[in-house]
Scaffold this active site. Sequence first.
Site, PDB file in Angstrom:
ATOM      1  N   HIS A   1     -81.977 -27.121  -7.175  1.00  0.00           N
ATOM      2  CA  HIS A   1     -82.368 -26.188  -8.237  1.00  0.00           C
ATOM      3  C   HIS A   1     -83.721 -25.554  -7.923  1.00  0.00           C
ATOM      4  O   HIS A   1     -83.923 -24.360  -8.140  1.00  0.00           O
ATOM      5  CB  HIS A   1     -82.483 -26.902  -9.580  1.00  0.00           C
ATOM      6  CG  HIS A   1     -81.177 -27.323 -10.178  1.00  0.00           C
ATOM      7  ND1 HIS A   1     -80.103 -26.480 -10.311  1.00  0.00           N
ATOM      8  CD2 HIS A   1     -80.789 -28.507 -10.721  1.00  0.00           C
ATOM      9  CE1 HIS A   1     -79.110 -27.131 -10.908  1.00  0.00           C
ATOM     10  NE2 HIS A   1     -79.497 -28.366 -11.158  1.00  0.00           N
TER      11      HIS A   1
ATOM     12  N   HIS B   1     -80.275 -33.104  -5.529  1.00  0.00           N
ATOM     13  CA  HIS B   1     -79.730 -32.148  -6.513  1.00  0.00           C
ATOM     14  C   HIS B   1     -80.855 -31.334  -7.161  1.00  0.00           C
ATOM     15  O   HIS B   1     -80.786 -30.106  -7.228  1.00  0.00           O
ATOM     16  CB  HIS B   1     -78.959 -32.960  -7.564  1.00  0.00           C
ATOM     17  CG  HIS B   1     -78.416 -32.192  -8.725  1.00  0.00           C
ATOM     18  ND1 HIS B   1     -77.069 -31.927  -8.873  1.00  0.00           N
ATOM     19  CD2 HIS B   1     -79.018 -31.668  -9.819  1.00  0.00           C
ATOM     20  CE1 HIS B   1     -76.871 -31.250  -9.999  1.00  0.00           C
ATOM     21  NE2 HIS B   1     -78.042 -31.086 -10.601  1.00  0.00           N
ATOM     22  N   GLU B   2     -81.882 -32.013  -7.608  1.00  0.00           N
ATOM     23  CA  GLU B   2     -82.961 -31.300  -8.308  1.00  0.00           C
ATOM     24  C   GLU B   2     -83.721 -30.371  -7.362  1.00  0.00           C
ATOM     25  O   GLU B   2     -84.134 -29.282  -7.754  1.00  0.00           O
ATOM     26  CB  GLU B   2     -83.917 -32.291  -8.979  1.00  0.00           C
ATOM     27  CG  GLU B   2     -83.267 -33.201 -10.030  1.00  0.00           C
ATOM     28  CD  GLU B   2     -82.548 -32.460 -11.140  1.00  0.00           C
ATOM     29  OE1 GLU B   2     -82.834 -31.273 -11.376  1.00  0.00           O
ATOM     30  OE2 GLU B   2     -81.663 -33.080 -11.770  1.00  0.00           O
TER      31      GLU B   2
HETATM   32 ZN   LIG Z   1     -78.605 -29.949 -12.253  1.00  0.00          ZN
END
Ligand SMILES: [Zn+2]
Length: 340
Positions: free
Chosen positions: A259, A255-256
């Site tokens: 980003h 997830h990170e």
């Molecule tokens: Zn996030």
Amino acid sequence: MGLRPNLLTRRAAGVASTTFALLLSTAAVGVVPAASAYSAAPDNTSCAEPANAHADARVRGGSKAAHKRHDPNELTAKQVQEREAEFAAALRNSALRSKSSYRTGSTEGVTVALAPITVPVVVHVIQRDSTRAGGNIPDSMINSQINVLNQAYSGATGGAATGFTFQLQKINRVTNTSWYPIVQGSPAERSMKTSLRTGGKNTLNIYLGELSDDLLGWATFPKRTLDVMDGVVVLGESLPNGTATNYNLGDTGTHEVGHWLNLYHTFQGGCSGSGDGVSDTPAEREPAFECPTGRDTCAAAGKDPITNFMDYTYDSCMYQFTPGQASRMVNAWTAYRASA
Ligand SMILES: [Zn+2]
């Protein structure tokens, strides 16, 4: 529970089914100025804080109270608008530089060959002491995390193949009590990254350790100029085989890194506007926690993308990126990270 198709092959250890009911402490907002003005409205524009427009954090959720909490660094509509304009400009600039033929300034719809992109990875393990409780997670967990990234980004877990592969260059172990736990937005975080960050814009620096305020992780979005803060911070025990129940299959890392490659949350913007800037992730009103199969919170077509890596569900629930997200990440790579 919507278990990922190949969960058994990815899961190195059994995952407890108990609810992880840690709340986001109110202290969390104390270290993140942008969060102090946060309301329940996902597209709130009252708290534009440029210093925090390039970061994002994931929190442990699961309790009803946690459902009402926001990611401390969730972007406002205004921040997204500014970032999208910048992204389009950066893409145009990179197209001019490379003389490649971008048809439009679109940040998603551009046809991009998903050529293999190898991302060098440097992992910094921030420890208080030499004990596991003090942050000393084994190399095996780090290697497993790299495998999880490679499976997620190759589409092997069920989503789109993104073209990205991750290659571990180095594990850097640092014992420093003043950096432990890692506190988001603190002078200590800046000091840590100033001392440790290595490589160019293409190098993924991952910082592992105990984190402040029940956070699972946070990341910086890409910028045209390399910033020393660039990188991904992840709770060490969220790595595969870690102790962070329901969040220990390594998808906080997935997830990170999303980003870091310029993806927003799937719930960005709620039901209105351009949402997360990706057309094949159906809109959802707010983050999803646990694994609410069948949830559908917006009138627009499609059920909530609760199995997407960019939502807030349990690791066991999320297993895919979409083709639109893959295209957006490749464009972001071209615009921001491909050149030194
Ligand atoms: Zn996030």
